[in-house]
Motif scaffolding. Structure first.
Motif, short mmCIF file in Angstrom:
data_model
loop_
_atom_site.label_atom_id
_atom_site.label_comp_id
_atom_site.label_asym_id
_atom_site.label_seq_id
_atom_site.Cartn_x
_atom_site.Cartn_y
_atom_site.Cartn_z
N LEU A 686 0.81 -1.23 0.00
CA LEU A 686 0.00 0.00 0.00
C LEU A 686 0.84 1.27 0.00
CD1 LEU A 686 -2.94 0.98 0.07
CD2 LEU A 686 -2.79 0.99 2.57
N SER A 687 2.09 1.21 0.44
CA SER A 687 2.89 2.43 0.61
C SER A 687 2.91 3.31 -0.63
CB SER A 687 4.33 2.06 1.00
OG SER A 687 4.38 1.55 2.29
N SER A 688 3.14 2.71 -1.78
CA SER A 688 3.28 3.53 -2.99
C SER A 688 1.99 4.28 -3.33
CB SER A 688 3.69 2.65 -4.17
OG SER A 688 2.71 1.66 -4.43
N TYR A 689 0.85 3.80 -2.90
CA TYR A 689 -0.42 4.47 -3.18
C TYR A 689 -0.73 5.57 -2.17
CZ TYR A 689 -1.13 0.67 -6.45
OH TYR A 689 -0.99 -0.20 -7.49
N LEU A 690 0.10 5.66 -1.09
CA LEU A 690 -0.07 6.73 -0.10
C LEU A 690 0.90 7.89 -0.35
CD1 LEU A 690 -0.37 4.54 3.13
CD2 LEU A 690 -2.23 5.70 1.91
N SER A 691 1.77 7.73 -1.34
CA SER A 691 2.78 8.75 -1.61
C SER A 691 2.13 10.10 -1.87
CB SER A 691 3.62 8.33 -2.81
OG SER A 691 4.58 9.32 -3.12
N ARG A 694 -1.36 13.27 2.98
CA ARG A 694 -1.24 13.56 4.41
C ARG A 694 -2.40 12.99 5.20
NH1 ARG A 694 -0.56 19.53 6.18
NH2 ARG A 694 -0.14 18.42 8.14
N ARG A 695 -3.52 12.81 4.52
CA ARG A 695 -4.73 12.31 5.18
C ARG A 695 -5.11 10.95 4.61
NH1 ARG A 695 -7.46 16.29 8.05
NH2 ARG A 695 -6.72 18.42 7.70
N LEU A 696 -5.64 10.11 5.45
CA LEU A 696 -6.07 8.80 5.00
C LEU A 696 -7.25 8.90 4.04
CD1 LEU A 696 -5.39 5.84 5.34
CD2 LEU A 696 -6.92 5.76 7.32
N GLU A 697 -8.09 9.91 4.23
CA GLU A 697 -9.26 10.05 3.37
C GLU A 697 -8.89 10.40 1.93
OE1 GLU A 697 -10.35 14.72 4.35
OE2 GLU A 697 -11.27 13.11 5.52
N ALA A 698 -7.63 10.79 1.74
CA ALA A 698 -7.19 11.10 0.37
C ALA A 698 -6.99 9.84 -0.47
CB ALA A 698 -5.89 11.92 0.40
N LEU A 699 -6.92 8.69 0.17
CA LEU A 699 -6.79 7.44 -0.57
C LEU A 699 -8.15 7.07 -1.16
CD1 LEU A 699 -5.00 4.94 -1.27
CD2 LEU A 699 -5.88 3.90 0.84
N ALA A 702 -10.73 3.34 -5.64
CA ALA A 702 -10.17 2.73 -6.83
C ALA A 702 -8.68 2.43 -6.64
CB ALA A 702 -10.37 3.65 -8.04
N GLU A 703 -7.97 3.32 -5.93
CA GLU A 703 -6.56 3.10 -5.67
C GLU A 703 -6.37 1.88 -4.75
OE1 GLU A 703 -4.26 7.29 -5.66
OE2 GLU A 703 -5.90 7.16 -4.19
N LEU A 704 -7.27 1.73 -3.80
CA LEU A 704 -7.17 0.59 -2.89
C LEU A 704 -7.37 -0.72 -3.66
CD1 LEU A 704 -6.84 -0.46 -0.01
CD2 LEU A 704 -9.30 -0.13 0.32
N SER A 705 -8.36 -0.72 -4.56
CA SER A 705 -8.59 -1.91 -5.38
C SER A 705 -7.37 -2.22 -6.25
CB SER A 705 -9.83 -1.73 -6.26
OG SER A 705 -11.00 -1.63 -5.48
N GLU A 706 -6.78 -1.16 -6.83
CA GLU A 706 -5.60 -1.36 -7.66
C GLU A 706 -4.43 -1.90 -6.84
OE1 GLU A 706 -2.57 1.26 -10.47
OE2 GLU A 706 -4.53 2.08 -9.91
N ALA A 707 -4.27 -1.38 -5.60
CA ALA A 707 -3.20 -1.85 -4.72
C ALA A 707 -3.37 -3.33 -4.40
CB ALA A 707 -3.17 -1.04 -3.43
#
Length: 836
Positions: A686-691, A694-699, A702-707
Motif C-alpha cells: 500500500l505504501s506507494s499508493y499513499l505517496s 497527508r490524510r487517510l481520506e485522500a486514498l 479505486a486506488e485501494l482496489s488497484e493496490a
C-alpha cells in the motif's frame, strides 16, 4: 583443643586429594564441621608452603562467626592466625593465614592482583546458595588457576550441592562426609481462614513450645514479618526471650542470637534465610518454617530490581528442618500444605539478577570467556552493557573506561559508583549518605515511613547525626536502622577519602541532582494533563499515590516503584533540576525529524523533536517533505484497523475471491489477504499508493482496489478470473454474480449463486469453480426473488424437491413456467407472454 566432628575422619582424605589434584568438591551436611575444621586442617599442608587460605562465606554474619570459632580453637583472638574481611570491616593482621571473606571481596582481590600472590587455597563455602558474586569468584579463580597459578588449590564445599554436576564442571573428585544430626519429625501445620503469615507462625511457635523442650527457630521471609511476629509473641507476656536474626542487625544484636540463652530461659529466634547454614544456633529443638524467602528479581522491560517473596526450594526446606536435629531429636513444622511441590534447588542468582556489576567486573578483567557453571544470559548482559555505556563506564566498543575502572575500585554498584565519582568534591559527603541509604531499607517508621520523598530519609539521618549527645530521636525514624546506615556511610566516606560527614537539610534539588547520575534512565517528567502521572526516560509510565509528598514536582528521579502493567506506583523518588541533564548528560540528547499520526484530526504531521531518551524536551511543527507522511499514515491504519481503509464493494469482492482461491488452489501461492496479514504487510502493498498524501481520506477506493490487485502477478490474475470468476452465465443466457467470503470463519467456503429457479431449467449439474473442485452454493429463488431452496445438489433438487415446489408455487405465480420436466424445459428469466 580441636573437637571431634563428623568431618574429622575425612580430613586426611581431603589433605591427600588436594596434595594430588588442585581441585576438590566436598559435600557435607549442616553440623559436619566443614566450615571451621577444614581450613584449620589445611594450614600445615606441604603444598600450602606457609601461604594463606581464603574462605568465602555468602553472608557477613557467617564470616564473623566462622572466624571467631576457629580463632577460639587456636586459643587466639580474631585477627591473629584467623581473621575476616567484610565490607567496611577488616580483622586481619601480619600473621593472618586464614581469611574468611564475603563473596564480593574475592573479586576485588583478584582484580587487584590476578596472580593472588601469597594465597595458596581458596575455599568456597555454602556454594549451593549460588550467589552472583560467588559464581563470579569461582569462575575468576578457575581462570587464574588455568593461566597464572596452576599450584592454586580450589575447594568447593556445600551442604546441599549437586556434587556430580559441580565435579564435572571443575574436573575434580568428590568427597562426602556424614552429618551430625538426630531424627526430625515433619509436621505440616494448616493455615486457618483469614490468618496472616505472622499469626500462623506465632500460633505454631506456641504449639512447638508446648510439644517440645528447648528453643525454637522460626523462619520468615524478611525483617518486616520478623518485627510483626516478635511484637505478637512479646505481647503474650510469657517468660520467653524473643530475638531476631537478619542481615540488617548490628554485630552485637547478631551475637545475641548466636549466643546461648540464660539457664532456664526458653528462646524463640525469628530469622531470615541467614540461619539456613554457616552459623550455629545453640539449643534449637524445633523449627517453624514459613517456607518463604525474599530474593531479588530483575524486570528487564523496566530496568528495576524488586525484592520478591518466593517459595523456598526443597533443598532449603530440608536444611532448615535439619536445624532442629543438631543436639537431639527435634521437630519441624512447615506452614504450607504437604501437597505443595517445591523446586529441588535454588535458582542461580546469575539467571535472574541485574548484571551491570558483573558486566563491569568482566570488562575490568578483559574477558567474559570464563569457565562458568551457568553462563550469564546474553540478553541480560546486553542490557547491562547498555547501562554501563550510559553511565560512562564502557566506551562504544564495550571496553572499560577510566571512569569504569574507578567505579570498579570503589566497590559500589555501578549506578551508585557513577553518581559518587561524578559528584563535585563538596557533594561527596552527601554522596556517601546516599550510597548508604539506597542500599538499606528505609529507616522511617509509622506515618512517615509511607512517604515517597527520598529526601526525608536523608533528613532523618542528618537530624539524628546532628543531634549527637543531645539525644534527638530523628522524628519517627528507627534509631537502630539509622546507626547501621551511619556505619555504612562512614565506610563510604573512608573510601571516598572524605573526612567530615554531611549535615543539615540539603537544598531541595541536591539529593535528586546527585541521584540523576545513578539513574539517568529513571528520570521522569510530569504529564501536563495528569499531575499525578509521570513518563520515565525509559518509556514507561509511573504515578504518585494519593498522599504523595511529591505532588507538584515537575521532574523526579525514581529510585523504587511497584511494577504494574500500565503505570507503576512510585515508592521512592526525589526532585531534581532538569538543567543537570543538559549539563552532565548532553550526549543523551538527540534531535530528529519525526512523524506523528493525529488520530483525532486524521492527519499526518511532521515535527522536529529534541529528546532525552524517550522524553520529548521540545517539539516544533515543520513542513512535510515527499513521502514523509507515509510511515505515519501506515501507523494510523494499524491503530484504527484494516477496516479504516476505503473498501469498495469491488475491492471487498476481490479480497474474498483471492482468499477463496488461495484455499482451493494452494499451489498457486496466492497472497494472504486476511486482515492481520494485510496490516502487517502494509509497506509492501500500500505504501506507494499513499505517496504524497497527508490524510487517510485522500486514498481513493479505486486506488485501494488497484493496490490489492497489484499483489497478484499475471498468471495469478489469470487463474483468479478463470477459477474464481466474479459471475457465471446461467442457462437463461444471463450472467449472475457469485458472492465469495460469505463465512468469516472459512475463507474457502463455497461461493453463493443467487438465481431464479426458471433460469436453471435444463441444467443437470451444480456449477463448479476452483478448477472444478468447489460446487457453488445455489440459492434458488422464486419469481419474486424469495429463497426457495439452498443446495449444492441441483440434480437431487430436480428429482426430489422440484415437484413439491412446483405444486406449491404454480398457483401463486401462474404467469411463470412450471414445466413437468425441468430437465428439458427452456430456461428463461421472463414470465410467459399474456394469453399463453
Amino acid at each position: 583443643m580441636t573437637p571431634f566432628l563428623p568431618i574429622t575422619p575425612l580430613l586426611p582424605d581431603i589433605l591427600a586429594s588436594l596434595a594430588e589434584r588442585p581441585r576438590l568438591v566436598l559435600e557435607a551436611p549442616p553440623g559436619a564441621g566443614k566450615t571451621t575444621q577444614v581450613p584449620l586442617a589445611l594450614l600445615d599442608a606441604t603444598w600450602l608452603a606457609g601461604g594463606r587460605i581464603v574462605m568465602l562465606e555468602p553472608r557477613r554474619i557467617a564470616a564473623r562467626a566462622a572466624a571467631a570459632y576457629m580463632a577460639a580453637q587456636l586459643g587466639e583472638q580474631v585477627g591473629e592466625t584467623v581473621g575476616y574481611r567484610i565490607r567496611f570491616e577488616s580483622r586481619v593482621g601480619p600473621r593472618t593465614r586464614i581469611e574468611v571473606v564475603t563473596e564480593g571481596i574475592l573479586g576485588r582481590m583478584i582484580q587487584q592482583d590476578p596472580s593472588l600472590e601469597g594465597i595458596g587455597a581458596i575455599l568456597f563455602d555454602e556454594f549451593h546458595e549460588r550467589h552472583l558474586a560467588g559464581d563470579l569468584g569461582a569462575a575468576l579463580a578457575l581462570d587464574v588457576q588455568s593461566g597464572l597459578r596452576p599450584d592454586l588449590r580450589l575447594l568447593v564445599m556445600s551442604a546441599t550441592l549437586d556434587g556430580e554436576r559441580i565435579a564435572r564442571w571443575l574436573d575434580a573428585p568428590r568427597l562426602s562426609s556424614p552429618g551430625r544430626s538426630f531424627p526430625v519429625s515433619i509436621t505440616h501445620s494448616p493455615v486457618r481462614p483469614q490468618e496472616t503469615i505472622e499469626q500462623h507462625l506465632v500460633r505454631t511457635v506456641r504449639q512447638a513450645l508446648r510439644e517440645h523442650p528447648g528453643d525454637v527457630l522460626a523462619f520468615l521471609p524478611g525483617r518486616r514479618e520478623i518485627e510483626r511476629a516478635r511484637s505478637m509473641l512479646e505481647k503474650q507476656g510469657d517468660d520467653l526471650e524473643v530475638v531476631a536474626l537478619h542481615g540488617e542487625l548490628s554485630l552485637a544484636e547478631q551475637q545475641l542470637a548466636l549466643s546461648p540463652a540464660d539457664a532456664g530461659v526458653r528462646r524463640v529466634v525469628l530469622a531470615t534465610n541467614v540461619a539456613e547454614s554457616s552459623v550455629t544456633l545453640p539449643g534449637i529443638r524445633a523449627v517453624v518454617d514459613a517456607g518463604l524467602a525474599r530474593e531479588p528479581r530483575f524486570d528487564p522491560p523496566s530496568g528495576f530490581t524488586r525484592l520478591e517473596t518466593v517459595n523456598i526450594s526443597q533443598a532449603s526446606a530440608d536444611q532448615r528442618a535439619g536445624r532442629a536435629g543438631r543436639v537431639a531429636e527435634g521437630a519441624a513444622y512447615r506452614l504450607w500444605p504437604q501437597s505443595r511441590r517445591l523446586e529441588p534447588s535454588r535458582t542461580a542468582e546469575i539467571e535472574q539478577a541485574e548484571l551491570s556489576g558483573l558486566a563491569l567486573e568482566l570488562a575490568g578483567w578483559g574477558s567474559d570467556n570464563l569457565p562458568w557453571l551457568d553462563a550469564p544470559p546474553a540478553g541480560a548482559m546486553g542490557q547491562a552493557r547498555d547501562l554501563l555505556r550510559r553511565l560512562g563506564a564502557l566506551d562504544e566498543a564495550s571496553a572499560i573506561t577510566r571512569l569504569g575502572r574507578d567505579m570498579l575500585a570503589l566497590g559500589a554498584t555501578p549506578r551508585l559508583a557513577a553518581a559518587a565519582l561524578r559528584a563535585a568534591p563538596e557533594r561527596r559527603a552527601l554522596v556517601a549518605d546516599l550510597l548508604a541509604l539506597t542500599e538499606a531499607r528505609s529507616p522511617l517508621r509509622g506515618e512517615q515511613g509511607r512517604t515517597d520523598d527520598f529526601r526525608q530519609r536523608v533528613a532523618a539521618l542528618h537530624l539524628w547525626r546532628d543531634a549527637g549527645a543531645r539525644g534527638a530521636r530523628a522524628g519517627s525514624a528507627d534509631i537502630g536502622a539509622l546507626a547501621a546506615i551511619e556505619k555504612a556511610s562512614a565506610g563510604w566516606r573512608r573510601r571516598l577519602e572524605i573526612r567530615s560527614s554531611a549535615s543539615g537539610v540539603p537544598d531541595s534539588h541536591a539529593v535528586g541532582d546527585l541521584l540523576v547520575h545513578a539513574f539517568p534512565d529513571r528520570v521522569a517528567r510530569r504529564d501536563e494533563g495528569q499531575p499525578m502521572r509521570y513518563q520515565l526516560a525509559n518509556g514507561r509510565g509511573a504515578r504518585l499515590h494519593e498522599a504523595s509528598a511529591l505532588l507538584g514536582e515537575p521532574w523526579l528521579v525514581i529510585l523504587d516503584l511497584r511494577l504494574d502493567a500500565r503505570d507503576s506506583l512510585v515508592f521512592a523518588a526525589a526532585p531534581f533540576d532538569p538543567e543537570v541533564l543538559e549539563r552532565d548528560h548532553a550526549d543523551r540528547f538527540v534531535t530528529e525529524r519525526v512523524m506523528r499520526w493525529d488520530d483525532e484530526r486524521q492527519i499526518a504531521e511532521a515535527f522536529e523533536e529534541r529528546r532525552f531518551d524517550a522524553l520529548v524536551m521540545s517539539r516544533k511543527a515543520i513542513p512535510l517533505r515527499g513521502d514523509d507522511a507515509v510511515p505515519a499514515l501506515l501507523a494510523g491504519i494499524r491503530a484504527r484497523g484494516i477496516g479504516s481503509l476505503p473498501w469498495s464493494d469491488n475491492a471487498r469482492r476481490l479480497r474474498a475471491r483471492i482468499g477463496a482461491l488461495r484455499v482451493w488452489r494452494p499451489e498457486l501461492h496466492l497472497p494472504d489477504v486476511a486482515d492481520a496479514t494485510l496490516l502487517q504487510s502494509l509497506e509492501s502493498w500500500l505504501s506507494s499508493y499513499l505517496s504524497g498524501k497527508r490524510r487517510l481520506e485522500a486514498l481513493q477506493a479505486a486506488e485501494l482496489s488497484e493496490a490489492l490487485s497489484s499483489m497478484l502477478d499475471y498468471e495469478q490474475r489469470r487463474a483468479l478470473d478463470v477459477h474464481a470468476p466474479e459471475e457465471l452465465k446461467v442457462p437463461s443466457g444471463m450472467t449472475r454474480r457469485l458472492e465469495y467470503g460469505t463465512r468469516d470463519d472459512d475463507p474457502g467456503a463455497p461461493p453463493v449463486l443467487a438465481v431464479k429457479l426458471q433460469e436453471l431449467f435444463g441444467l443437470a449439474d451444480t456449477p463448479r469453480v476452483g478448477d472444478g473442485r468447489m460446487p457453488v452454493m445455489l440459492h434458488l429463488l422464486s419469481p419474486a426473488g424469495r429463497p426457495i431452496q439452498v443446495t449444492q445438489d441441483l440434480a437431487g433438487f430436480w428429482n426430489r424437491t422440484y415437484p413439491e415446489v412446483k405444486k406449491e408455487l404454480k398457483g401463486r405465480y401462474p404467469r411463470h413456467p412450471w414445466p413437468d420436466d425441468p430437465w428439458t424445459a427452456a430456461a428463461t428469466h421472463r414470465a410467459k407472454p399474456r394469453g399463453t
